[in-house]
Design an enzyme around this catalytic site. Sequence first.
Site, mmCIF file in Angstrom:
data_model
loop_
_atom_site.group_PDB
_atom_site.id
_atom_site.type_symbol
_atom_site.label_atom_id
_atom_site.label_comp_id
_atom_site.label_asym_id
_atom_site.label_seq_id
_atom_site.Cartn_x
_atom_site.Cartn_y
_atom_site.Cartn_z
ATOM 1 N N ASP A 154 -16.460 -34.222 -4.531
ATOM 2 C CA ASP A 154 -15.069 -33.766 -4.484
ATOM 3 C C ASP A 154 -14.395 -33.880 -5.841
ATOM 4 O OD1 ASP A 154 -14.528 -32.724 -1.936
ATOM 5 O OD2 ASP A 154 -14.668 -34.731 -1.079
ATOM 6 N N GLU A 183 -12.071 -39.745 -5.747
ATOM 7 C CA GLU A 183 -12.626 -38.396 -5.684
ATOM 8 C C GLU A 183 -11.562 -37.307 -5.863
ATOM 9 O OE1 GLU A 183 -14.451 -37.620 -1.863
ATOM 10 O OE2 GLU A 183 -12.911 -38.708 -0.765
ATOM 11 N N CYS A 188 -21.203 -42.421 -5.047
ATOM 12 C CA CYS A 188 -21.949 -41.959 -3.878
ATOM 13 C C CYS A 188 -22.021 -40.448 -3.780
ATOM 14 C CB CYS A 188 -21.361 -42.555 -2.603
ATOM 15 S SG CYS A 188 -19.625 -42.138 -2.374
ATOM 16 N N HIS A 206 -33.554 -30.295 13.086
ATOM 17 C CA HIS A 206 -34.535 -31.263 13.579
ATOM 18 C C HIS A 206 -35.921 -31.012 13.004
ATOM 19 C CE1 HIS A 206 -32.050 -32.476 17.307
ATOM 20 N NE2 HIS A 206 -31.784 -33.222 16.260
HETATM 21 C C1 PEP Z 1 -18.058 -36.913 -2.471
HETATM 22 O O1 PEP Z 1 -17.052 -36.228 -2.307
HETATM 23 O O2 PEP Z 1 -18.648 -37.049 -3.549
HETATM 24 C C2 PEP Z 1 -18.661 -37.632 -1.324
HETATM 25 C C3 PEP Z 1 -19.631 -38.501 -1.504
HETATM 26 O O3 PEP Z 1 -18.194 -37.384 -0.085
HETATM 27 P P1 PEP Z 1 -18.441 -36.050 0.752
HETATM 28 O O4 PEP Z 1 -19.600 -35.312 0.127
HETATM 29 O O5 PEP Z 1 -18.710 -36.506 2.141
HETATM 30 O O6 PEP Z 1 -17.145 -35.320 0.607
HETATM 31 MG MG MG Z 2 -15.732 -36.412 -0.597
#
Ligand code: PEP
Ligand code: MG
Length: 569
Positions: free
Chosen positions: A454, A430, A501, A187
């Site tokens: 991943d 991924e 992402c 926080h």
């Molecule tokens: C990823 O694996 O790149 C991803 C965006 O998901 P997380 O980091 O939540 O595994």
């Molecule tokens: Mg992931």
Amino acid sequence: MILRGIGASEGIGIGSAVCVREQNLDYSAVVYSGTEAEQDRLQQAIQQFNDKTSAMAEHIRTQVGQKESEILTGQIMMLSDPFMQSQMSELIQAGQCAEAAVDQVCGMYAEMFAGVEDELMRQRATDVRDIRSRMLAILLGVSGMDVSELPAGSVLVAHDLTPSMTVGLKKENVAAILTEVGGRTSHSAILVRALELPAVLSIPNAMEQVKDGDSVIADGGEGTVYLHPDQATLADFRKKQADFLAQKALLAVYRDRETVDADGNRYALYANIGSPAEAKAAAESGAEGVGLFRTEFLFMDRTSVPSEEEQYEAYLSVSRTMAGKEVIIRTLDVGGDKAVDYLGMEKEENPFLGHRAIRYCLDRPDLYKVQLRALLRAGAEGNNIKIMLPLVTSLEEIRSARSLLETCKAELEAEGLPYHKEIPLGIMVETPAAALIADLLAQECDFFSIGTNDLTQYTMAVDRGNAQVEQLYTTFHPAVLRSICSIITAAKNAGIPVGMCGEAAADPRLIPLLMTWGLDEFSVSSSAILATRANIHHWRADAAGQVAQKAMGLSTAAGVEDYLHSAIQ
Ligand code: PEP
Ligand code: MG
């Protein structure tokens, strides 16, 4: 001397140390004044606490934002919990003074929260300790150090930065903040980032190593602190500070701009979020949508599965915050490093390769359907929600999820509840398996989002959380880059949109490659939105294409990284 901690809020702070020592909250001299009188003292103190805290929350809400003020209103809710209060009353009944009752009950809760693995839950320990010391201060009538009186150029040093302490700070007088505890997502870290103050947290024994008046440089990006710096270091960091501020001012102009490269080609620039509150921050920081809502966080900070209604509210709230802009919601990605105790998942030898994410969900249709129904219903209002499946490795998984989704639609139809009939269903790419059959997967889903965190881990066979093999974890490895390139190509050939992402989407060195290969959407943390937009703006398509070609001709990760580093200068 150099101290190291966690860089929790970017920026360079230069100033002199002011150490905030704990107040004397010793209540051993308090005399028990009878059950009724002590109960009264307790209730009055709670009232005073609530009044003061609501005033602080209001101040934070207007000065910083709604999300940050909720940290303080959360404290009021915690202390208003009837069970917590009854535990205090029982101790008073048993002959303890109000101070002892507060101390023991809060102490017990703090210990309980501090012992759990989940970072979000552990933050609650800080909140309960804050409640305890402020309640004791009220009961004992002691006033704490007034942080609003700090002289200009103060580097605040504290064991822990509590939300209530943050509130009193006059931003213009504080050069930086150093603490002994707290992580990047604590926080206090959220608050200091919102205040835009440089901060280094979790510096071992900071309160012993730093003395009042010490000259200090804090680098909140690197997580380093220089004590008694010499003139050359000071000059060096003054320049870094000026550069940082100039850079920040330059970025501000990108807030309301479109995300286009130097030739005018458009890209979508979305944010990664973990809660409805973060959606607000994302919208404020100029995100054009949400590219990844990690819904597992909704499941984590609690003791039972969130109901369909609760999930529906959360998804709808994000959809409304984004006001018609696209919102990609990922279904429950549990397992691996994300444990949810009450789900009763079995302990595994290799959790990252185990019964997790889509695998777990498809085996628990009771639980999965609750989430899918909530998503379908939330999608009905703005038609802007898309569903994304994590950790896909086969076509069967997409088919099973789609079939479950159809069952949910039929149920909702029969119940007469509104839902998004054409909700898009996409996948995270991924895993190496998904990357290698991306052409086949693209035939049966509506979009891809590349999860490089991943994808790198599985392609390189390197645990993303293991510091010993950290140097082998790199997205610049030709294997990972070839994989990304072929995933994007497969999506293009099938005519479906493809985003990214994972953390790599915010890496300026990879932007020319991703642009060249045709990535449609970059999804990054809210704090990286403006820098990513600025980076995209700088590239012309032909220059980016040349860089991509050269990079892909190199044969080692180090070679690629060095080359890209020089290419973006
Ligand atoms: C990823 O694996 O790149 C991803 C965006 O998901 P997380 O980091 O939540 O595994
Ligand atoms: Mg992931």
